[in-house]
Design a protein around this motif. Structure first.
Motif, PDB file in Angstrom:
ATOM      1  N   PRO A 153       1.119  -7.596 -13.364  1.00  0.00           N
ATOM      2  CA  PRO A 153       0.990  -7.124 -11.975  1.00  0.00           C
ATOM      3  C   PRO A 153       1.804  -5.912 -11.482  1.00  0.00           C
ATOM      4  N   ASP A 154       1.673  -5.312 -10.593  1.00  0.00           N
ATOM      5  CA  ASP A 154       2.244  -4.271  -9.972  1.00  0.00           C
ATOM      6  C   ASP A 154       3.584  -5.041  -9.172  1.00  0.00           C
ATOM      7  N   ALA A 155       3.007  -6.126  -8.401  1.00  0.00           N
ATOM      8  CA  ALA A 155       3.989  -6.876  -7.671  1.00  0.00           C
ATOM      9  C   ALA A 155       3.548  -8.395  -7.345  1.00  0.00           C
ATOM     10  N   ILE A 156       4.396  -8.978  -7.439  1.00  0.00           N
ATOM     11  CA  ILE A 156       4.180 -10.550  -7.134  1.00  0.00           C
ATOM     12  C   ILE A 156       4.709 -11.142  -5.720  1.00  0.00           C
ATOM     13  N   GLN A 195       0.743  -1.400   0.098  1.00  0.00           N
ATOM     14  CA  GLN A 195       0.108   0.059   0.030  1.00  0.00           C
ATOM     15  C   GLN A 195       0.870   1.236  -0.051  1.00  0.00           C
ATOM     16  N   ALA A 196       1.947   1.167   1.124  1.00  0.00           N
ATOM     17  CA  ALA A 196       2.842   2.283   0.961  1.00  0.00           C
ATOM     18  C   ALA A 196       3.616   2.740  -0.452  1.00  0.00           C
ATOM     19  N   LYS A 197       3.768   1.366  -0.966  1.00  0.00           N
ATOM     20  CA  LYS A 197       4.506   1.737  -2.471  1.00  0.00           C
ATOM     21  C   LYS A 197       3.515   1.678  -3.607  1.00  0.00           C
ATOM     22  N   GLY A 198       2.119   2.012  -3.226  1.00  0.00           N
ATOM     23  CA  GLY A 198       1.334   2.186  -4.181  1.00  0.00           C
ATOM     24  C   GLY A 198       0.974   1.145  -5.318  1.00  0.00           C
ATOM     25  N   TYR A 199       1.246  -0.155  -4.942  1.00  0.00           N
ATOM     26  CA  TYR A 199       0.720  -1.055  -5.630  1.00  0.00           C
ATOM     27  C   TYR A 199      -0.546  -1.382  -5.738  1.00  0.00           C
ATOM     28  N   SER A 200      -1.098  -1.807  -6.636  1.00  0.00           N
ATOM     29  CA  SER A 200      -2.881  -1.907  -6.710  1.00  0.00           C
ATOM     30  C   SER A 200      -3.033  -3.605  -7.226  1.00  0.00           C
ATOM     31  N   ARG A 201      -2.238  -3.795  -8.318  1.00  0.00           N
ATOM     32  CA  ARG A 201      -2.559  -5.183  -8.888  1.00  0.00           C
ATOM     33  C   ARG A 201      -1.488  -6.221  -8.513  1.00  0.00           C
ATOM     34  N   LEU A 202      -1.998  -7.347  -7.821  1.00  0.00           N
ATOM     35  CA  LEU A 202      -0.972  -8.184  -7.126  1.00  0.00           C
ATOM     36  C   LEU A 202      -1.255  -9.663  -7.804  1.00  0.00           C
TER      37      LEU A 202
END
Lengths: 293, 324, 378, 258
Positions: free
Chosen positions: C215-218, C155-162
């Motif tokens: 995705p923004d992060a895995i 959340q802090a890094k602004g990711y939304s799609r995981l």
């Protein structure tokens, strides 16, 4: 679905498939002389990888030397297995021999666990980790090593079994050991050779795979299972079939994981394997052995 | 007659099993005995299939598991009575074995091994992945305990008696089959399928019969296992367990029902004895397996027979000498 | 090591002396020392043996020596049940530490309830302590704490799609369940849910299909060696999507296996991975220091946070015995629930009748792997 | 009055490119010993295999009594009363002598499986009857007293007799013998000849005999058919066959040592 994704799955499948194919080759060699499935084959693969790591770290030798030592040591292990556990019971039914190979695989795994612990180890890649890109699909240099060495081994075995006296003698032993001994083939020596060669092939496989798949004392179980599936799929006894069976299995898994479901990829591969087996009851490239009535 | 001899053996075995709890200092030994009996049920079925009919299966852990999961699901999630769920579980394992056996038994030797192995692997993946039904890899929790005719068995001794009785019934069925036309048909198709056919044996049907019968035994063991432990996890029903049952049978001497029971008891108890050796346990286990197969090629039962005969010959000689 | 023999003799004297003084407190332990979960069981076994030695050398608990009986369940549920029965019925221990894995804990929990002997599990599944069973406790951080920690960071890094990639064993399943619950609940989008087998050696297929979802992060959830392969495959594919790992890889072994591919990975971990970066005034600092010194000194291997679970379980038991001055199973249980703010290696425990885990997400710190070492980010 | 037990019409069999049998017509009469002879590779055993159901014909028809059995599976032919022996002994080496012969009763003494499973009185009664019949067959071939011996421990000649006993226990109406004299010495062959005749006379069995030993064939056969390269070249009584120039040519022209 774009081409590069599909290609990536195929590359993955080929790399994975070579792992299975290499193990399957080892099965084939021993099966061809003894008619027995050697369940310790996966352990030879494990020994190749683990010993390389061990020699590399504890003796401080260079990677090629460590690999050479590991392959030699595994080949000797193959010979020891034959001399100590298989030869004393050579007149027993095949199922007894199979159980003995299961026992040996447990034994080798146990010794490896005590000697080198339960950790996983990585072997450095032969030529770096920078991937080669081909039409958008990433290919590891090590995967090329695996494919190349697998092909060389396969070609070598094909030549050995079809063009050399020794190879033909080995085949003769599996068809009819008694007849083979009557024409002057030392059946016992051939069985010994077959264990050494398949240990050698297994060890080479273990060495070239370790940089990709990592290695630990228990990698042999899964490889053994998949290798067995591969050589049945290709048709027992046929080195080409074994390699092809491995590749097919690997590609099926990768495509299954990519397109359908990664959770069910193994199940999918096995479903297709079973369907193929019911259509061709002696494997894709196996001979139908119609027995004379 | 051979049948009568086997019945004497069974009666003796039954008596020993029923008296065993008296000699057990505590429940731990009962648990070990219950596991022994459950494994022996599997082994007896495989003894008929592998030893007598000469067919191989590396998939029986799948039937064992399927029966366990079916009964667990029906009794826990659906809320059926335990007895009914157990019957359904046994039914599920048995019916599935028909579906597996029909196509597989056309294959021979290693190919049959592969086909059954494949089915076993597929079943075990299903146990792992259908998390909503099976609870997934971490297991199925909260299965109701074993109950017989609505009466729940709470202490280990009574569960043990039910399991031991179940094993004896299975052994009785196995002996009945072996000493009948079916048993002869199975041994016939083992040595020569064409001669068996020529004698009027419908080879495909008998192969399927023994395959399903052995799967039935495994299913019975499976439901008892689920409701005894009240917890099951896919790892218990993997390919390694199928291999283990085969090892029990071969170690017991392939064709001997008492032998495969001894094999099952031996392989179940051995690790408990080897506990003291900790890490070396696995090495000892492998070594004992290899040595047994090298020095007792006809199994524990065969080795026992030879010892028995030697003793008898020796005592006969001794008594002869006395007379002189 | 000239003094080993001497120490041994002294230790022997101390032991025999204490045996003369009082009957030992019997503590049972079941760990997966061999089998697939041996990476958990081995450090756990080493830890309890180490603690037994240390405690007895210091005169035991209230003058009573401690006798630890460790059984290996080989990561197998049947063997675990037999071991549990043996500890309860034959060895008649006062309390049991373990097992290492969740499935085995759930399988044997029932026996402890009926035998009225407390069990302090080293496995993390939420099912173990929720709903609370009177006789069952555990020490590891719950998966929920890990997920909350990771999602806070995302959340802090602004990711939304995981995207999630989990291993198909008990550990991965538990994590996957919480991830699938929390990700949508916390306002993220779950774009891919992939799985790999515990013995798989290549995850490029899964990563390729994750890549296709952009995705923004895995988030990868598994224990060694799987995640190391995932990290390597990610680098091979040239994937730059940030990769979170779970606390299951929080050992130096992971960095060794993943090599340069570990660079930049972020994960929540217990303070044990970076003891030297824990501030000196932190309540856990003394415990951490003494455990690390004792363990590495005796076993000559790297410390692992899994051993810490057994350490905490053992120390909690010792504390409960001290509190009530009784080693009766029922008293141990009652006094365990009275423990508050007890610093362990994993976190600071406060057991209550409603909370048998006793930790919260403050037991974790976020760490980043940089240049082959752990560095604490917050 | 002659009654035909078995009739084959225009049977053809092909193995890959080889035509093993070409439109063979054949019949065996009730209560007769009918021999099939011919040089090596003539297709004698193939014909026997087709009749017993182990090889499927490409075309043609087989009638057993009034039933068409061309596509009937082997085990059903047994239940209809057709039993065969094998050239390369196929005794059940994992059983005792008695059990081997008891297995012979399998086809004509059926019983639902659950009777055997639960060992019902019906199953016990059947076991007794089977045992009686088996003992009778063993006595007939002269193997009394060897009941509990393992079949694989018998001498070769005894194993031949065991196969015969096993076939007899099946109470066949048609018995197919595939080279029963192969591997036997002269005395044993003579005893075999007597036994074959005795089987026919005692049980009113029709017998089809494939055999190399001409003395045996000529001595006991009622009718003979000669095959050469998959085709019928002659048929008739032993006397007629011995004089047939085509048969003589076929035998002289071929390599006849076996």
């Amino acid at each position: 679905m774009d081409l590069s994704t599909l290609l990536q799955y195929l590359v993955t499948g080929l790399t994975l498939g070579s792992t299975y194919g290499l193990t399957a080759l080892g099965f084939t060699i021993i099966f061809n002389t003894t008619g027995v499935i050697n369940f310790a084959q996966g352990e030879f693969v494990m020994l190749g990888g683990m010993m390389s790591v061990f020699f590399l770290h504890s003796l401080g030798v260079s990677e090629p030397v460590a690999i050479l030592l590991a392959v030699t040591a595994t080949t000797i292990t193959g010979a020891l297995v034959e001399r100590l556990a298989i030869r004393p019971v050579r007149h027993c039914p095949a199922i007894n021999l199979v159980i003995i190979t299961i026992g040996i695989s447990i034994l080798i795994r146990g010794i490896a666990m005590i000697l080198w612990g339960k950790d996983t180890y990585a072997l450095p890649s032969f030529s770096g980790n920078a991937p080669v890109f081909f039409l958008g699909a990433a290919i590891m240099p090590q995967a090329l090593w695996v494919l190349g060495i697998s092909l060389v081994l396969l070609g070598g075995l094909k030549f050995f079994f079809s063009a050399t006296i020794q190879g033909k003698a080995m085949l003769a032993c599996s068809f009819n050991a008694k007849a083979a001994s009557l024409v002057g083939i030392g059946v016992q020596r051939m069985v010994l050779f077959s264990f050494m060669i398949s240990a050698f092939v297994g060890a080479v496989g273990g060495v070239i795979l370790a940089p990709i798949t990592l290695t630990s004392f228990d990698v042999g179980i899964m490889l053994g299972l998949k290798g067995f599936a591969a050589c049945i799929l290709g048709g027992l006894g046929n080195p080409f079939g074994a390699a092809a069976g491995g590749i097919i299995l690997g590609v099926l898994e990768a495509l299954g994981a990519g397109f359908i479901s990664s959770a069910y990829k193994d199940a999918l591969a096995f479903v297709i394997l079973l369907i193929l087996l019911f259509i061709k009851p002696s494997g894709l490239f196996g001979r139908d052995d119609a027995k004379r009535v | 007659m051979a049948y009568r001899r086997d019945m004497y053996w069974l009666a003796a075995f039954f008596t020993v099993l029923m008296l065993a709890p008296l000699a057990m200092p505590n429940n731990y030994y009962l648990t070990v005995l219950i596991m022994c009996c459950l494994h022996a049920m599997n082994a007896v079925g495989l003894c008929l299939l592998v030893g007598h009919a000469g067919q191989i299966s590396l998939g029986h852990a799948g039937f064992y598991g399927l029966a366990a999961y079916t009964s667990a699901f029906l009794s826990t999630t659906i809320g059926l009575p335990v007895g009914l769920s157990m019957l359904a579980g046994i039914g599920a394992g048995t019916v599935t074995s028909v579906l597996v056996g029909l196509p597989s038994l056309k294959l021979h030797g290693h190919y049959l091994a592969m086909a059954t192995l494949g089915f076993g692997v597929i079943l075990s993946i299903l146990f792992t992945e259908t998390i909503d039904i099976t609870g997934g890899p971490s297991g199925f929790v909260g299965i109701p305990g074993l109950s017989v005719f609505g009466y729940e068995l709470t202490n280990d001794a009574s569960i043990y008696r039910v399991v031991a009785l179940g094993l004896c019934l299975i052994v009785w069925l196995a002996f009945n089959v072996l000493h009948s036309r079916i048993g002869r048909a199975l041994r016939a198709l083992h040595t020569s399928e064409k001669a068996a056919q020529a004698m009027g044996v419908d080879v495909a049907r008998y192969k399927l019969f023994v395959f399903v019968l052995s799967a039935f035994f495994s299913s019975v063991a499976g439901v008892l296992y689920a409701h005894y432990l009240t917890f099951i996890a896919p790892a218990s029903f993997g390919f390694m367990f199928s291999v283990e049952i085969i090892v029990m049978v071969v170690l017991g001497g392939m064709i001997s029902v008492p032998g495969s029971i001894i094999g099952a008891f031996f392989l179940t108890v051995l690790p408990e004895f080897l506990r003291a050796f900790e890490n070396s346990e696995i090495i000892l286990f492998g070594a004992i397996l290899v040595l047994c197969m090298i020095f007792l090629p006809d199994g524990l039962a065969g080795g026992w027979n030879r010892l028995w005969q030697r003793l008898r010959a020796a005592s006969a000689q001794a008594s002869l000498r006395k007379q002189i | 090591m000239k003094h080993t023999g001497l120490i041994g003799i002294i230790l022997g004297f101390v032991l025999t002396a204490s045996v003369c003084m009082a009957a030992p407190i019997k503590i049972g332990a079941i760990f997966s020392v061999t089998g697939p979960a041996s990476f958990l069981g081995e450090p756990e076994k080493n830890t309890v043996l180490l603690l037994q030695e240390q405690i007895n050398a210091n005169g035991g608990i209230h003058g009573q020596p401690v006798e630890v009986i460790v059984y290996d369940d080989e990561s197998d549920v049947n063997k675990c049940v037999m071991a549990a029965k043996k500890l309860l019925d034959q060895d008649q221990v006062s309390v049991v530490i373990g097992p290492s894995i969740s499935g085995n804990t759930l399988a044997i929990a029932r026996f402890f309830s009926s035998a009225k002997v407390p069990l302090i599990s080293c496995a993390a599944a939420e099912k173990i302590v929720s709903p609370v069973l009177p006789w069952i406790f555990n020490t590891p951080q719950l998966d929920r704490h890990v997920v909350i920690k990771i999602l806070q960071d995302a959340q802090a890094k602004g990711y939304s799609r995981l995207a999630v990639l989990t291993v198909s064993d008990g550990y991965g399943q538990a994590g996957r369940a919480v991830l699938k619950e929390r990700i949508p609940a916390d306002g993220f989008v779950l774009v891919a849910d992939e799985v790999y087998g515990p013995k798989d050696t290549d995850m490029t297929a899964q990563l390729t299909s994750i890549k296709a979802q952009n995705p923004d992060a895995i988030i990868c959830w598994g224990t060694n060696p799987g995640p190391a392969v995932v990290a390597r495959n990610r680098m091979q594919l040239g994937l730059t999507t940030p990769l979170y790992m779970s606390h299951g890889v929080a050992s130096d072994k992971f960095i060794e296996l993943a090599g340069e591919a570990a660079e930049g990975l972020v994960l929540p971990a217990g303070r044990l991975v970076a003891v030297d970066q824990v501030p000196a005034d932190h309540p856990q600092k003394p415990v951490l220091d003494s455990y690390v010194q004792g363990y590495t000194g005796k076993f000559n291997t790297a410390i692992s946070s899994f051993g810490g679970y057994a350490h905490d379980a053992f120390m909690l038991v010792a504390e409960a015995i001290r509190l009530g001055n009784s080693a009766q199973p029922a008293d141990i249980r009652d006094n365990l629930e009275k423990i508050t703010a007890f610093p362990g290696t994993t976190g600071v425990y406060s057991y209550t009748p409603d909370n048998h885990n006793g930790l919260d997400e403050s037991a974790f710190i976020m760490v980043t792997i940089s240049q082959g070492a752990w560095s604490v980010t917050n | 009055m002659k009654h035909t037990v078995l009739e084959c019409r225009k049977l053809s069999v092909r193995f890959g490119g080889v035509q093993a049998l070409h439109e063979v017509d054949f019949q065996a009469d009730q209560g007769h010993i009918t021999a099939i002879i011919g040089p090596n590779g003539a297709g004698k055993t193939t014909l026997l295999n087709v009749i017993s159901g182990m090889v499927s014909p490409v075309s043609g028809e087989i009638l057993f009594d009034t039933h068409t059995i061309t596509h009937c599976p082997v085990h059903q032919r047994n239940s209809l009363g057709m039993v065969r022996t094998f050239q390369n002994l196929e005794i059940f080496s994992n059983m005792t002598v008695l059990e081997n012969v008891m297995t012979g009763c399998h086809g004509h003494m059926p019983l639902a499986a659950w009777h055997s499973l639960l060992r019902t009185p019906k199953a016990i009664a059947l076991e007794h009857r089977i045992k009686e019949q088996a003992l009778e067959a063993l006595e007939f071939v002269g193997l009394t007293g060897l009941n509990t011996v393992s079949a694989k421990e018998l001498a070769f000649g005894q194993q031949r007799s065991l196969e015969l006993a096993r076939a007899l226990a099946a109470r066949p109406r048609l018995l197919l013998l595939d080279e029963p004299a192969a591997g036997l010495n002269i005395a044993e062959t003579q005893a075999l000849a007597e036994m074959i005749v005795r089987i026919r006379d005692t049980y009113q069995v029709s017998i089809i005999l494939v055999e190399h030993d001409m003395e045996l064939v000529m001595g006991i056969s009622d009718a003979i058919m000669v095959l050469c390269f998959g085709q019928v070249i002659s048929r008739g009584t032993p006397g007629q066959i011995q004089k047939d120039p085509q048969v003589i040519a076929a035998y002289l022209g071929s390599d006849e040592d076996e």
